[in-house]
Design an enzyme around this catalytic site. Structure first.
Site, short mmCIF file in Angstrom:
data_model
loop_
_atom_site.label_atom_id
_atom_site.label_comp_id
_atom_site.label_asym_id
_atom_site.label_seq_id
_atom_site.Cartn_x
_atom_site.Cartn_y
_atom_site.Cartn_z
N SER A 1 5.02 -5.89 4.51
CA SER A 1 3.86 -4.97 5.85
C SER A 1 3.70 -5.09 6.72
O SER A 1 4.32 -6.39 7.01
CB SER A 1 2.73 -5.33 4.93
OG SER A 1 1.21 -5.16 5.56
N TYR B 1 -3.25 -12.91 2.62
CA TYR B 1 -2.71 -11.38 2.26
C TYR B 1 -1.40 -11.38 3.47
O TYR B 1 -0.17 -11.16 3.22
CB TYR B 1 -2.47 -10.43 2.44
CG TYR B 1 -2.30 -8.59 2.30
CD1 TYR B 1 -1.82 -8.45 1.09
CD2 TYR B 1 -2.16 -8.32 3.16
CE1 TYR B 1 -0.95 -7.05 1.02
CE2 TYR B 1 -0.72 -6.34 3.19
CZ TYR B 1 -0.48 -6.26 1.89
OH TYR B 1 0.21 -5.72 1.60
#
Length: 258
Positions: free
Chosen positions: A141, A154
């Site tokens: 990501s 995250y």
């Protein structure tokens, strides 16, 4: 046909929805037999049906990537007497919150899927790739490389996915195993729609526009755009590429800011 995966065997974790679904369809559409690791049986059945209706080969596996023995068993069954050519580590979960708003339980939950799940699958698949080579692709990501507000756990997990990629790429060069990662920005998936509906029921359209404009290009990405990049990286056309992260972010990393 470029990006021909005819005769290759691929595992896609979380392959029943969103980006994973798009990747499953893309790989199968170019000749691979796709093994979808998915906890949601309905989602798995839908993508398998779509692939088969389009003439592709696919099989669903009810596999929880957080359970080491379950992953080993499923991978062993797939690899019995034949190589496993491709692994896409796509399964993942999200969490919103800074470090103060991240409980120990939150951290453990994110770690179990986004970090341990990736480890479990790589650990299980590597022995089946060592003889003839293969491709491993981690879904990282932009949060792995730049600061994103309220994404403490995250970001931690996606940073781990990124650095696991570097380590595996280095360790298995001599075995012909290539390992890369993809780092998307916001991609318009059912998860995004659910997030907006649950958190902004009275301003869904306005919030969607706001999130879309976070990307300098002015919109969210599409799952098939990520899938097309994954297809290329898994193909022989990308045989000179390993140990590299590929942002697909509408300019988010490089073009945000003045």
């Amino acid at each position: 046909m470029k990006f021909n995966l005819q005769g290759k065997s691929a595992i896609v974790t979380g392959g029943g929805s969103g980006i994973g679904r798009a990747i499953s369809v893309a790989l199968a559409g170019n000749g691979a037999k796709v093994h979808v690791f998915e906890l949601n049986e309905e989602s798995a059945s839908e993508v398998i049906k779509k692939i088969q209706n389009e003439g592709g080969l696919a099989e669903a596996h009810a596999c929880n990537v957080t359970i080491h023995e379950q992953v080993l068993q499923n991978v062993a069954e797939i690899g019995e007497g034949k190589p496993i050519d491709i692994l896409i580590n796509n399964a993942g979960i999200a969490h919103i919150g800074n470090v103060e708003k991240t409980t120990e339980a939150d951290l453990d939950r994110i770690y179990s899927v986004n970090v341990k799940g990736v480890y479990n699958c790589i650990h299980a698949v590597i022995p089946f790739m060592k003889e003839k080579g293969g491709v491993i692709l981690n879904m990282a990501s932009i949060a792995a490389t730049v600061g994103i507000k309220d994404r403490f756990a995250y970001s931690m997990s996606k940073g781990a996915s990124l650095t696991m990629m570097y380590s595996v790429a280095k360790d298995y060069l001599d075995y012909g195993i290539r390992c890369n990662s993809i780092s998307p920005a916001r991609i318009h998936t059912p998860f995004v729609d659910g997030y907006l509906k649950n958190n902004f029921p009275d301003s869904t359209k306005e919030k969607f526009k706001e999130l879309s404009q976070t990307q300098p290009i002015g919109r969210m990405g599409k799952p098939n755009e990520v899938a097309n990049l994954a297809l290329y990286l898994c193909s022989d056309e990308a045989s000179f590429i390993t140990g590299t992260d590929f942002p697909i972010d509408g300019g988010f990393i490089k073009l945000n800011g003045d």
